[in-house]
Each structure stands twice: as structure tokens, then as C-alpha cells.
Write an enzyme that holds these catalytic residues in place. Structure first.
Site, PDB file in Angstrom:
ATOM      1  N   ASN A  13     -14.266  23.229  27.870  1.00 33.90           N
ATOM      2  CA  ASN A  13     -13.320  24.308  27.583  1.00 33.90           C
ATOM      3  C   ASN A  13     -12.249  23.881  26.593  1.00 33.90           C
ATOM      4  O   ASN A  13     -11.819  24.671  25.748  1.00 33.90           O
ATOM      5  CB  ASN A  13     -12.661  24.786  28.885  1.00 33.90           C
ATOM      6  N   MET A  86     -10.378  15.605  37.404  1.00 35.71           N
ATOM      7  CA  MET A  86     -10.778  15.404  38.793  1.00 35.71           C
ATOM      8  C   MET A  86      -9.713  14.698  39.641  1.00 35.71           C
ATOM      9  O   MET A  86     -10.008  13.839  40.456  1.00 35.71           O
ATOM     10  CB  MET A  86     -12.103  14.627  38.839  1.00 35.71           C
ATOM     11  N   ARG A  87      -8.470  15.069  39.419  1.00 31.84           N
ATOM     12  CA  ARG A  87      -7.396  14.565  40.260  1.00 31.84           C
ATOM     13  C   ARG A  87      -6.478  15.726  40.637  1.00 31.84           C
ATOM     14  O   ARG A  87      -6.145  16.562  39.791  1.00 31.84           O
ATOM     15  CB  ARG A  87      -6.580  13.478  39.551  1.00 31.84           C
ATOM     16  N   ASN A 102      -5.310  25.827  35.040  1.00 33.21           N
ATOM     17  CA  ASN A 102      -6.658  25.298  35.271  1.00 33.21           C
ATOM     18  C   ASN A 102      -7.615  26.467  35.363  1.00 33.21           C
ATOM     19  O   ASN A 102      -7.202  27.624  35.520  1.00 33.21           O
ATOM     20  CB  ASN A 102      -6.678  24.469  36.561  1.00 33.21           C
ATOM     21  N   HIS A 104     -11.183  27.832  37.416  1.00 38.12           N
ATOM     22  CA  HIS A 104     -12.101  27.601  38.532  1.00 38.12           C
ATOM     23  C   HIS A 104     -13.277  28.560  38.404  1.00 38.12           C
ATOM     24  O   HIS A 104     -13.091  29.741  38.083  1.00 38.12           O
ATOM     25  CB  HIS A 104     -11.389  27.835  39.866  1.00 38.12           C
TER      26      HIS A 104
END
Length: 539
Positions: A13, A86-87, A102, A104
Site C-alpha cells: 500500500n 507487525m508491531r 492503518n 485492515h
């Protein structure tokens, strides 16, 4: 607006946003927590600075986030965009950084887990999608993750994605990632770049100016849905596949939902649907019995009369040669007399709000003449029309403007007669359905010549006059009125019309050469009126 992108792997993205620069936003830096992550090379190949901040052994979440903030501090950043980072972020980062968003791969709060595609399929839903949301703190005071708070921030935008019965997990994942997310994430960034997003962190809400119909009929997002009604034999040409999609919420009469009363005839083609729609739209203009013959979405002829058969005869006689293989539309129940006239020459489709049994017995005898019953014509309720572009759609208000006698401004020395005014208003209604550049000649309430789709207005006049002189049966241009869908840029169009015998003109006006054009009309003793509005039709 300057963006910081944070990813642990490819940054799919982020690279899409970098390439598209929505709202003029640029990716100022890319940061990853994974050594050698593919996003690093992708960023550097685009000239984007890249930072790597790998968590150290036994390093706390907050300590790592402080190092991330240090790495970003050397860059001018207005918005942070996560993409597979990935945190879980805590308030240590979120309170110090600009707004962080973000994406999803589901329509949150549905399917918040790590395998949203499989969850959607298992649930049997027909629609899933993706969500761009503001990232909020999902940790407790000790920095431990609170599962219920993950991806729980306020929603900026969502993009629906259809789930089909035969979908596999990979099928659905592909559409969500490359259709849904590639639509939603750049849209959200553009809104931020335009300064239209107001995030209330305390109330956990997001407000976007204009995203709730603030632009009247044209909101920021236009989400539509349509069901595939049927696969068509082919598209405009035999080498093109095609299908018909239906919007079953439309209330007015439409050929999409019309009953085909002779089911043994072949189904409508792509071109048949286009032409039948254009024909139906035209005859909805009239209260008196009306008939139209359409060829390639243009009227080959149109007329109103005291009865339907007479209206059809007058419409057909405008250009019977071009009407061959055309579409017939009627605004009254089709009777036997009209049906007999229709089958006298080859037609592809007839559209009407009903048929007598006697009419059907005539029409069904003609092999492969498709007979469509659209039901009660009712009101023209649809407000918008649209046409497709490669990569987008044009949407506009439907042209429902009705020009009346009160709208007409007489600009010549000679006033039009009452009969000429009646013919002008009829011609104006018809020409709104003729592809531009358009010229239409009419006498009474019937067409006598139509010039359409020309790149020069005087050529459209020549074509309409030629049609009237060479193709019309029992009528010609002498004594007719001329309608033009836009102003005449030069006097030559009026002069050519006068040569053909035109006696009155209706046009929008507004040309820099109006004085010369009106002068030409006066010179030839033509009456001319301005409507003050044009009626281009290009689709």
C-alpha cells in the site's frame, strides 16, 4: 502533506500511495522493523529515504518506539501510514507522532482477526471489504497488548468488496488487497492532504467534510451496487464479451426490467439495450400519443399525433431507410393498427407500456422482433446519469429541463407564428435526445430531418437538410423549423437552413457572433428565438 510509511514486509500500500501521490502527498520516509524487508529496496528505487529500526533482544515496546521516533525525527512528517507493520503501537509512539492510520482487510468491527478473508468466507457473508482507521493505544500501563483494543480506532473510510459463492480464500484476498485497499487507503490520504479530516482523539471520532452528501447529489464517495441480470451474447462487436447489470431500486419504467413477451425470439443484445433505452427515454417526453424510431441511439424520426398509428407513421416517414433494423418506442398501449405498421418493415425491438392481444398476435408473427413491455411509464424519477471512462465514471444530473413558451426570447424582426412556436417546442424536446452536434428540422409535431454527431454545426445543418430532401417520405424541409442544441458560431448554418426552406429557428444563443447570426435570420425573413440554455448530448 509529507507521509511516513511503516511496514514490516513489502509495503504494498505504501508503494501504491507513493506512486499515486493522492492529494499531492509524498512519502518522505519509509521505516521498517525488519532487517532486509523488501519495502527497503522498493522505497530506495523510488528515491524515498528508508530507515530500519530492528527491536533488540529484551528491548521493551516503549524503548523500541522511542528509537523509532528518533529515526523519524530527521524527516518532515505530517501523517504516519502503517502497512503490515507487525508491531502494536503504544501511547509512547502515538502521543508523540502525528496522526497514525492503518488499514485492515475487513469492514471493521467485523472480522478483526489476522485471517479476515477466511473468516468472511466461513461466516457466509456476501460483502466484506477493508477499513482505514486511526490507530489508538492497544496496550496497558505496562505495555502489554490489550487484544480488544487492537484495530479499534475511529474509522476514516471503508471500501466494500463483494464475496462470490465460488470464492476461495486467495480469490477474496486478492480483491480485498488490490481492489479494496488500493481504493480506500489513497482516498483517506487524499482527505488528510486536503485538510478535510478532523480527528477527535478523546471522543474517538473522525469527521470528513463532504463525505455525507455535503455536495448535494454528488457525495465524496459514490458506492453503488448492481446485480448481474444476464450475460449477453456479445458486446458492441462480436469479439467483445458483455453482461447486463441491474439496479432493482429504480422506480421508473426501464428496459432492464421489461418483460419480453415473445420469449421464443432471441434475447436482446448489448446494442439493443442501448438503443431501446434511448428510445424509451425519448418517448417519455410526451403526453400526447408519441412514437420514435431509434438507430444507434439517435432518433431517425419522432412524432406525436392524435392516435398512436399516425404518430408512428409520421415518425417512420422521416427517414424510413435509416429506420431499417431500428428500435421502435411508443408511449401508449400498442394496438393492432400500430403493430401492423411496425411489422411492415424490419425492426429489431419494439418498446411500449403494454399491448393489446390483437397487437401481440401481429408482432409475434415477425420472427426475432423482440417485444418489450415496460409497464406504466410513470414519472422520470432517476436524477443522475453516468458514463464510463477507463479508470473512472462521469456522473451528472439528468437533463430534465423543459423549455416552455415563456422561456423563448424572440431576437429577430419577425415573430414566430403560434404554429411555429408549437413546432419549436416539439423540436427542442426531441433534440435533447440527439447526439451532438445536433440539428433537427420539424414541421408541426413531427421530425422531417435529423443531423447528428457532426464535428461542425453547419455540417449538421447540411445533413438534416439532405435527410429531409432525400430520405423523408411525403415531406421536406420547406416550411420547417430548425432546432440547434447549441449556439451557431457563424451565420453559415442559418444561411444553409434558409436555402433549404427553413422558416424559423430555435437555438440557445450566447455566441460572440449572435448579432451576425440574427442578422442572417432577418435577411432571410426567418423568425428566431433563444432558449438561454443548450442541450448537448454526447453519450
Amino acid at each position: 502533506m509529507h507521509l511516513a510509511g511503516m511496514a514490516s514486509n513489502r509495503g504494498r500500500n505504501l508503494m501504491n500511495i507513493a506512486d499515486r501521490e493522492p492529494g499531492g502527498a509524498d512519502l518522505a520516509v519509509v521505516l521498517t522493523d525488519t532487517a532486509g524487508a523488501p519495502v527497503l529496496e522498493k522505497a530506495r528505487s523510488r528515491g524515498i529515504p528508508a530507515e530500519t529500526v530492528v527491536p533488540e533482544e529484551r528491548e521493551s515496546r516503549r524503548a523500541h518506539e522511542r528509537r523509532v521516533l528518533d529515526a523519524l525525527s530527521g524527516h518532515d512528517v505530517d501523517l504516519v501510514c502503517l502497512d503490515g507493520y507487525m508491531r502494536i503501537l503504544s501511547d509512547t509512539f502515538l502521543d508523540a507522532a502525528p496522526t497514525t492510520v492503518n488499514v485492515h482487510p475487513s469492514l471493521l468491527p467485523s472480522f478483526p482477526g489476522e485471517d479476515a478473508w477466511a473468516d468472511a468466507l466461513a461466516a457466509g457473508v456476501s460483502v466484506t471489504g477493508c477499513t482505514v482507521h486511526v490507530v489508538t493505544d492497544a496496550t496497558d500501563e505496562d505495555g502489554h497488548i490489550v487484544e480488544s483494543e487492537i484495530d479499534a480506532g475511529p474509522i476514516v473510510t471503508q471500501e466494500p468488496v463483494a464475496v462470490y459463492p465460488a470464492d476461495t480464500r486467495d480469490d477474496l484476498k486478492e480483491r480485498v488487497l488490490y481492489r479494496g485497499e488500493f481504493q480506500a487507503y489513497p482516498r483517506a490520504v487524499r482527505w488528510f492532504a486536503d485538510g478535510r479530516v478532523d480527528v477527535d482523539a478523546g471522543a474517538k471520532t473522525v469527521r470528513v467534510d463532504g463525505d455525507r452528501g455535503g455536495e448535494g447529489a454528488f457525495p465524496e464517495r459514490r458506492i453503488t451496487s448492481a446485480d448481474r441480470a444476464t450475460a449477453l451474447r456479445y458486446g458492441e462487436n462480436p469479439h467483445q464479451d458483455a453482461a447486463l447489470y441491474a439496479d432493482y431500486t429504480v422506480e421508473e419504467a426501464t428496459v432492464v426490467e421489461a418483460d419480453q413477451l415473445n420469449r421464443d425470439a432471441r434475447a436482446l443484445s448489448y446494442n439493443n439495450y442501448n438503443d431501446a433505452d434511448a428510445a424509451l427515454d425519448l418517448i417519455k417526453e410526451f403526453e400526447s400519443p408519441a412514437a420514435a424510431v431509434i438507430k444507434h441511439t439517435n432518433p431517425a424520426g419522432c412524432a406525436t399525433a392524435g392516435d398512436l398509428a399516425s404518430a408512428y407513421d409520421r415518425a417512420l416517414s422521416t427517414d424510413p431507410m435509416s429506420a431499417f433494423g431500428g428500435i421502435v418506442a411508443l408511449n401508449r398501449e400498442c394496438d393492432r393498427e400500430t403493430a401492423t405498421e411496425v411489422v411492415d418493415s424490419f425492426k429489431e425491438v419494439v418498446v411500449a407500456p403494454g399491448y393489446t392481444e390483437a397487437a401481440l398476435s401481429v408482432l409475434r408473427d415477425r420472427e426475432n422482433l423482440r417485444v418489450l413491455d415496460v409497464g406504466d411509464l410513470g414519472e422520470r424519477t432517476e436524477r443522475l446519469t453516468e458514463s464510463s471512462l477507463v479508470g473512472g465514471r462521469l456522473v451528472q444530473e439528468r437533463d430534465r429541463k423543459r423549455v416552455t413558451e415563456d422561456d423563448l426570447e424572440v431576437v429577430t424582426g419577425r415573430d414566430p407564428t403560434n404554429a411555429e412556436i408549437e413546432s419549436m417546442l416539439f423540436a427542442w424536446r426531441v433534440i435533447t435526445h440527439v447526439r451532438s452536434n445536433a440539428i433537427l428540422l420539424a414541421r408541426g409535431t413531427e421530425t422531417v430531418g435529423v443531423g447528428m454527431g457532426q464535428v461542425s454545426r453547419v455540417d449538421a445543418v447540411r445533413l438534416a437538410a439532405m435527410k429531409a430532401e432525400e430520405h423523408a417520405e411525403g415531406k421536406d424541409a420547406a416550411g420547417s423549423v430548425m432546432a440547434s442544441d447549441a449556439f451557431f458560431p457563424f451565420p453559415d448554418g442559418v444561411e444553409r437552413a434558409a436555402e433549404a426552406g427553413v422558416e424559423a429557428v430555435i437555438q440557445p444563443g450566447g455566441s460572440q457572433n449572435d448579432e451576425a447570426v440574427v442578422g442572417a435570420a432577418d435577411e432571410h425573413d426567418l423568425a428566431m428565438v433563444f432558449t438561454g440554455s443548450r442541450c448537448f448530448r454526447h453519450d
